[in-house]
Design an enzyme around this catalytic site. Structure first.
Site, short mmCIF file in Angstrom:
data_model
loop_
_atom_site.label_atom_id
_atom_site.label_comp_id
_atom_site.label_asym_id
_atom_site.label_seq_id
_atom_site.Cartn_x
_atom_site.Cartn_y
_atom_site.Cartn_z
CG HIS A 75 23.38 -75.65 -21.98
ND1 HIS A 75 22.97 -76.26 -22.56
CD2 HIS A 75 22.24 -74.90 -20.79
CE1 HIS A 75 21.58 -77.07 -22.23
NE2 HIS A 75 21.11 -76.43 -20.74
CB CYS A 116 21.68 -78.02 -25.51
SG CYS A 116 22.92 -77.02 -26.24
#
Length: 701
Positions: free
Chosen positions: A578, A436
């Site tokens: 994330h 990510c």
């Protein structure tokens, strides 16, 4: 004497052997040394005690290899006085009040049954079973238990054989079950013989049949016997189970195996197995089927209908649950520009790969030659409100946007920046895996994912080729950061080297999560600053604080010369493990948006003001500064102004200016965005009647 007369017959296989043979040629049984008694004693007369003693003292030859004596008379006397259990038919001693085997209560004799006396019982005994036959049955069963049948060719092999002599098939794993089944068969035969003796010892042949057990204890004993019989199992059932498992395995695909590995990973705490399943595109909401539970063979951990979330809650895997819950919320259909135009996306990836070069000299770091900044097109505002809402649902990560805006004021906390200066930031959706960070960096610049791991390869090669430079910065920064929190400790050089080797290994593994050091290296590859707006604390799914994140701050390409770098930064967001790309929307460009700052830009340039302070007006940390670069807040602000175009707004907020131009942007990126936006332009929302149409309807009435 004929040839037939001089041979001796084997008692086991009846094969006729030559007189010189001391063992049977066929079955290797020893040759008997005398006559074998085959007549049944006590056939028609009452036995005499003296004769029984003389008979018991005479040598009897038994075909058993252990040469056990066959004492018949005393055995018959003892068994005639024993009582048989009504549950398991076991013959117990006369003084026993409970069965020795099943502990059942001894039943009182019914009035129709006459008591057993020694004389009557002996007279009523029919021809008892010869112990020779009993021993022969035992020996036959023992011989059968010493062999195993090959499941491939049905050949009976010796018990010591590890594989079939004929076809080399391996020994089955159910030898214990086979032996147990043979033992059960042997006990059933012996019990039948004991039961026959007991029936012969009854005084009356017309005694009434006993009623079935009706007490609770008797019922429990029946259930125990049924369960015992089911536990023994048969060889055929075991082979059917193996065949069923083999069929299930043959139907399994790669995705199925990844899902089972992810389930086991949740139970054992292996996050890499879960990430591997997610990276492959597996469905997080997938449930375990009956065949999969049977294949896993762990009933205590897995059950039909369980998902990865169920397992994470059951085994308290909070870190996995946080990622999985985020994945559930993103399960809605997404439509980003890179998905709509696969051909253009591949061309952009080739452009990125071609723009990666390595600098010659001592600091041989890789870098990108093009300056590209991705922004959402201003034409989105021309779409109907319902279409705009659909577009934002499909391109943005609503959960990240909500967490960074509402749960904690991290972005868009200033009305001045978000409204008057048109610098609102939007969190783009991307893959929730270890890639990510790389995805968000390419999304903030080129608008695509790092699907081919081009950026990861450049990251690994830069860390490897410039390891000494980055290692010195990392070691110095980690030492200072620990001391700033009051942690005074010293590590051996071997420990520092081990930690650094782990950081290097993360860069080379696709799907592996990255750390602050990797962001610092990415700033050098991009040759531009990276600003990370993130949550300050790790939290569980229950909202409990677990620790500091340490990601928020400014990452400058300090190891490059300032003249070699661009001053336009990119912005990233960090939430719950994330990273997301934070991009702005194109605006018309204004000359008077910065207080006292003359931007000198035309209408085609979009300027986004990125705050360098948090909502409490504290300056963001600058990561990986050396001892000479560390200083007070004024010195750090001066350093920020040297590496970025900074200004102070009318509200007193220190900001960095991110400049982008559609005209100067890469043509492939512009073409990809236009094609993506055309799909929403063709959507016709259900609109209400206009005011003119309402007036016409009123006139008709």
């Amino acid at each position: 004497m004929t040839e037939h007369g001089i041979k001796w017959a084997c008692e086991y296989c009846t094969y006729e052997n030559w007189p010189s043979a001391i063992k049977c040629t066929m079955c290797r049984a020893p040759r008997p040394s005398g006559a074998i008694i085959t007549e049944e004693p006590f056939k028609n007369s009452t036995p005499d005690v003296g004769s029984m003693e003389r008979e018991s003292g005479s040598p009897l030859i038994c075909p058993d290899s252990s040469a056990r004596p066959r004492v018949k008379s005393s055995y018959s006397m003892e068994t005639s006085t024993k009582w048989s259990c009504h549950m398991c038919t076991y013959l117990n001693w006369p003084r026993a009040i409970r069965c020795t085997q099943c502990l059942s209560q001894r039943r009182t004799r019914s009035p129709t049954e006459s008591p057993q006396s020694s004389g009557s019982s002996l007279r009523a005994i029919p021809s008892p079973i010869d112990p020779c036959e009993e021993y022969n049955d035992r020996n036959k069963l023992n011989i059968k238990g010493q062999h195993w049948t090959c499941s491939a060719c049905t050949y009976e092999n010796c018990a010591k054989a590890k594989k079939c002599v004929v076809c080399d098939h391996p020994t089955p794993n159910n030898m214990d079950a086979i032996e147990l089944a043979n033992t059960d068969e042997a006990s059933s035969i012996i019990n039948e013989q004991d039961r026959a003796r007991w029936r012969g010892g009854c005084s009356s042949s017309n005694s009434q049949r006993r009623s079935p057990p009706t007490s609770k204890r008797d019922s429990d004993m029946d259930f125990q016997r049924i369960e015992l019989a089911g536990a023994v199992g048969s060889k055929e059932e075991f082979e059917l189970d193996l065949k069923k498992l083999k069929q299930i395995k043959n139907r399994m695909r790669k995705t199925d195996w990844l899902f089972l590995n992810a389930c086991v990973g949740v139970v054992e705490g292996d996050l890499s197995a879960v990430e591997a399943y997610k990276t492959s595109g597996g469905d997080i909401a997938r449930q375990l089927s009956a065949d999969e539970v049977r294949l896993l063979n762990r009933p205590s951990a897995f059950d039909v209908g369980y998902t990865l979330v169920h397992l994470s809650i059951r085994f308290q895997r909070q870190d996995m649950l946080a990622i999985l819950l985020t994945e559930f919320s993103q399960h809605a259909a997404k439509c980003i520009p890179a998905m709509v135009c696969p051909e253009l996306t591949e061309q952009i990836r080739r452009e990125i790969a071609a723009s990666v070069h390595q600098r010659k000299g001592d600091f041989a770091c890789y870098f990108l030659t093009d300056l590209v900044t991705f922004t959402l097109p201003a034409d989105i505002e021309d779409l109907p409100p319902t279409v705009q809402e659909k577009l934002f649902d499909e391109v943005l990560d609503r959960d990240v946007q909500k967490e960074l805006e509402e749960e904690s004021p991290i972005i868009n906390w200033s009305l001045e920046l978000g409204t008057r200066l048109d610098s609102r930031l939007y969190a783009l959706w991307n893959r929730t895996a270890g890639d990510c960070l790389l995805d968000s960096v390419l999304q903030a610049t080129w608008g695509i994912y790092d699907k081919d791991s081009v950026l990861r390869k450049a990251l690994h090669d830069s860390l490897h080729d410039c390891s000494h430079w980055f290692y010195s910065r990392w070691k110095e920064w980690e030492s200072w950061y620990s001391q700033s929190f009051g942690l005074h400790f010293s590590l051996r050089e071997e420990q520092w080297q081990e930690d650094w080797a782990f950081i290097l290994s993360l860069a080379s593994q696709p799907g592996a999560s990255l750390e602050q050091t990797h962001i610092f290296v990415l700033a050098h590859i991009l040759r531009r600053p990276i600003i990370v707006y993130g949550v300050k604390y790790y939290k569980s799914f229950r909202g409990e604080t677990l620790g500091y994140t340490r990601f928020q701050g400014v990452y400058l390409p300090l190891l490059w010369e300032q003249s070699f770098c661009w001053k336009s930064p990119i912005a990233l967001g960090y939430t719950r493990g994330h990273f997301s790309a934070l991009v702005a929307m194109e605006n018309d460009g204004f000359d008077n948006r910065g207080a006292g700052a003359n931007l000198n830009t035309d209408d085609d340039v979009t300027v986004t003001f990125l705050p360098l302070v948090d909502s409490e007006r504290k300056l963001l940390h600058i990561h990986f500064l050396s001892a000479q670069e560390l200083g007070n807040e004024d010195q750090q602000e001066k350093l920020l102004r040297e590496w970025m175009d900074c200004c102070v707004t009318e509200g007193g907020v220190l900001v960095a200016m991110q400049k982008s131009s559609r005209r100067r942007n890469h043509p492939l990126v512009t073409q990809m965005v236009e094609k993506w936006l055309d799909g929403y332009r063709q959507i016709r929302p259900c609109t209400a009647l206009s005011d003119g149409e309402e007036d016409e309807d009123d006139e008709d009435e």
